[in-house]
Design a protein around this motif. Structure first.
Motif, PDB file in Angstrom:
ATOM      1  N   GLU A 139      75.302  20.449   6.428  1.00  0.00           N
ATOM      2  CA  GLU A 139      74.534  19.325   5.862  1.00  0.00           C
ATOM      3  C   GLU A 139      74.428  18.163   6.856  1.00  0.00           C
ATOM      4  O   GLU A 139      73.394  17.509   6.942  1.00  0.00           O
ATOM      5  N   GLY A 140      75.483  17.919   7.625  1.00  0.00           N
ATOM      6  CA  GLY A 140      75.443  16.881   8.652  1.00  0.00           C
ATOM      7  C   GLY A 140      74.416  17.189   9.728  1.00  0.00           C
ATOM      8  O   GLY A 140      73.678  16.301  10.176  1.00  0.00           O
ATOM      9  N   LEU A 141      74.358  18.451  10.129  1.00  0.00           N
ATOM     10  CA  LEU A 141      73.370  18.862  11.131  1.00  0.00           C
ATOM     11  C   LEU A 141      71.945  18.736  10.587  1.00  0.00           C
ATOM     12  O   LEU A 141      71.039  18.280  11.288  1.00  0.00           O
ATOM     13  N   LYS A 142      71.755  19.136   9.334  1.00  0.00           N
ATOM     14  CA  LYS A 142      70.425  19.022   8.729  1.00  0.00           C
ATOM     15  C   LYS A 142      69.999  17.562   8.623  1.00  0.00           C
ATOM     16  O   LYS A 142      68.830  17.233   8.853  1.00  0.00           O
ATOM     17  N   LEU A 143      70.938  16.689   8.287  1.00  0.00           N
ATOM     18  CA  LEU A 143      70.634  15.264   8.198  1.00  0.00           C
ATOM     19  C   LEU A 143      70.279  14.709   9.576  1.00  0.00           C
ATOM     20  O   LEU A 143      69.318  13.942   9.718  1.00  0.00           O
ATOM     21  N   ARG A 144      71.025  15.120  10.596  1.00  0.00           N
ATOM     22  CA  ARG A 144      70.727  14.684  11.966  1.00  0.00           C
ATOM     23  C   ARG A 144      69.340  15.163  12.390  1.00  0.00           C
ATOM     24  O   ARG A 144      68.561  14.413  12.978  1.00  0.00           O
ATOM     25  N   ARG A 145      69.017  16.406  12.065  1.00  0.00           N
ATOM     26  CA  ARG A 145      67.694  16.951  12.390  1.00  0.00           C
ATOM     27  C   ARG A 145      66.593  16.138  11.707  1.00  0.00           C
ATOM     28  O   ARG A 145      65.569  15.822  12.328  1.00  0.00           O
ATOM     29  N   LEU A 146      66.815  15.787  10.459  1.00  0.00           N
ATOM     30  CA  LEU A 146      65.831  15.003   9.722  1.00  0.00           C
ATOM     31  C   LEU A 146      65.626  13.623  10.353  1.00  0.00           C
ATOM     32  O   LEU A 146      64.491  13.175  10.525  1.00  0.00           O
ATOM     33  N   HIS A 147      66.716  12.965  10.731  1.00  0.00           N
ATOM     34  CA  HIS A 147      66.602  11.646  11.370  1.00  0.00           C
ATOM     35  C   HIS A 147      65.870  11.741  12.707  1.00  0.00           C
ATOM     36  O   HIS A 147      65.031  10.889  13.029  1.00  0.00           O
ATOM     37  N   LEU A 148      66.187  12.765  13.482  1.00  0.00           N
ATOM     38  CA  LEU A 148      65.500  12.950  14.760  1.00  0.00           C
ATOM     39  C   LEU A 148      64.013  13.205  14.544  1.00  0.00           C
ATOM     40  O   LEU A 148      63.168  12.663  15.260  1.00  0.00           O
ATOM     41  N   LYS A 149      63.693  14.031  13.542  1.00  0.00           N
ATOM     42  CA  LYS A 149      62.286  14.328  13.251  1.00  0.00           C
ATOM     43  C   LYS A 149      61.543  13.063  12.847  1.00  0.00           C
ATOM     44  O   LYS A 149      60.425  12.826  13.300  1.00  0.00           O
ATOM     45  N   ASP A 150      62.177  12.230  12.038  1.00  0.00           N
ATOM     46  CA  ASP A 150      61.565  10.957  11.647  1.00  0.00           C
ATOM     47  C   ASP A 150      61.324  10.062  12.855  1.00  0.00           C
ATOM     48  O   ASP A 150      60.258   9.450  12.992  1.00  0.00           O
ATOM     49  N   ASP A 151      62.313   9.981  13.742  1.00  0.00           N
ATOM     50  CA  ASP A 151      62.168   9.167  14.960  1.00  0.00           C
ATOM     51  C   ASP A 151      61.038   9.695  15.834  1.00  0.00           C
ATOM     52  O   ASP A 151      60.228   8.912  16.358  1.00  0.00           O
ATOM     53  N   LEU A 152      60.986  11.008  16.010  1.00  0.00           N
ATOM     54  CA  LEU A 152      59.954  11.606  16.843  1.00  0.00           C
ATOM     55  C   LEU A 152      58.566  11.404  16.241  1.00  0.00           C
ATOM     56  O   LEU A 152      57.615  11.063  16.956  1.00  0.00           O
ATOM     57  N   LEU A 153      58.438  11.570  14.940  1.00  0.00           N
ATOM     58  CA  LEU A 153      57.145  11.340  14.291  1.00  0.00           C
ATOM     59  C   LEU A 153      56.722   9.887  14.437  1.00  0.00           C
ATOM     60  O   LEU A 153      55.563   9.592  14.708  1.00  0.00           O
ATOM     61  N   GLY A 154      57.659   8.980  14.282  1.00  0.00           N
ATOM     62  CA  GLY A 154      57.342   7.561  14.480  1.00  0.00           C
ATOM     63  C   GLY A 154      56.803   7.302  15.867  1.00  0.00           C
ATOM     64  O   GLY A 154      55.831   6.551  16.051  1.00  0.00           O
ATOM     65  N   MET A 155      57.413   7.924  16.867  1.00  0.00           N
ATOM     66  CA  MET A 155      56.948   7.757  18.242  1.00  0.00           C
ATOM     67  C   MET A 155      55.553   8.381  18.415  1.00  0.00           C
ATOM     68  O   MET A 155      54.691   7.816  19.087  1.00  0.00           O
ATOM     69  N   LEU A 156      55.323   9.517  17.809  1.00  0.00           N
ATOM     70  CA  LEU A 156      54.018  10.166  17.904  1.00  0.00           C
ATOM     71  C   LEU A 156      52.927   9.294  17.286  1.00  0.00           C
ATOM     72  O   LEU A 156      51.835   9.170  17.840  1.00  0.00           O
ATOM     73  N   GLU A 157      53.239   8.698  16.160  1.00  0.00           N
ATOM     74  CA  GLU A 157      52.244   7.900  15.447  1.00  0.00           C
ATOM     75  C   GLU A 157      51.999   6.540  16.086  1.00  0.00           C
ATOM     76  O   GLU A 157      50.879   6.035  16.060  1.00  0.00           O
ATOM     77  N   THR A 158      53.028   5.926  16.671  1.00  0.00           N
ATOM     78  CA  THR A 158      52.837   4.593  17.245  1.00  0.00           C
ATOM     79  C   THR A 158      52.295   4.623  18.662  1.00  0.00           C
ATOM     80  O   THR A 158      51.765   3.630  19.129  1.00  0.00           O
ATOM     81  N   THR A 159      52.385   5.766  19.332  1.00  0.00           N
ATOM     82  CA  THR A 159      51.896   5.838  20.702  1.00  0.00           C
ATOM     83  C   THR A 159      50.600   6.611  20.798  1.00  0.00           C
ATOM     84  O   THR A 159      50.102   6.867  21.883  1.00  0.00           O
ATOM     85  N   GLU A 160      50.045   6.973  19.650  1.00  0.00           N
ATOM     86  CA  GLU A 160      48.825   7.765  19.664  1.00  0.00           C
ATOM     87  C   GLU A 160      47.678   6.978  20.275  1.00  0.00           C
ATOM     88  O   GLU A 160      47.486   5.809  19.990  1.00  0.00           O
TER      89      GLU A 160
END
Length: 81
Positions: free
Chosen positions: A59-80
């Motif tokens: 569950e800790g790994l899944k939570l970390r993956r989710l946070h990383l995915k959110d960070d990466l999506l934020g970067m994708l959307e703000t630098t588009e």
């Protein structure tokens, strides 16, 4: 049990070209991208039974993956462009 593929290209197919561009030109994005995929590989190993882990660890790994995915999506959307 079917293991879902959480590869970023599968998660965000609409950002395929942008993912490639940021991986090549943004060190921070590239580092987070690698950490995301390393974490995802670890989750998949556990879910497939190739590696043992406690429920808490998974569950800790899944939570970390989710946070990383959110960070990466934020970067994708703000630098588009």
């Amino acid at each position: 049990m079917s293991i879902e593929n959480h590869n970023l290209h599968n998660e965000f197919p609409q950002h395929k070209d942008r993912i490639h561009d940021l991986k090549m030109n943004d060190r921070h994005f590239a580092r987070l991208f690698e950490e995301y995929h390393d974490t995802d590989r670890e989750v998949r190993k556990i879910e497939e039974g190739a590696e043992a882990a406690s429920d808490q660890r998974l569950e800790g790994l899944k939570l970390r993956r989710l946070h990383l995915k959110d960070d990466l999506l934020g970067m994708l959307e703000t630098t588009e462009a």
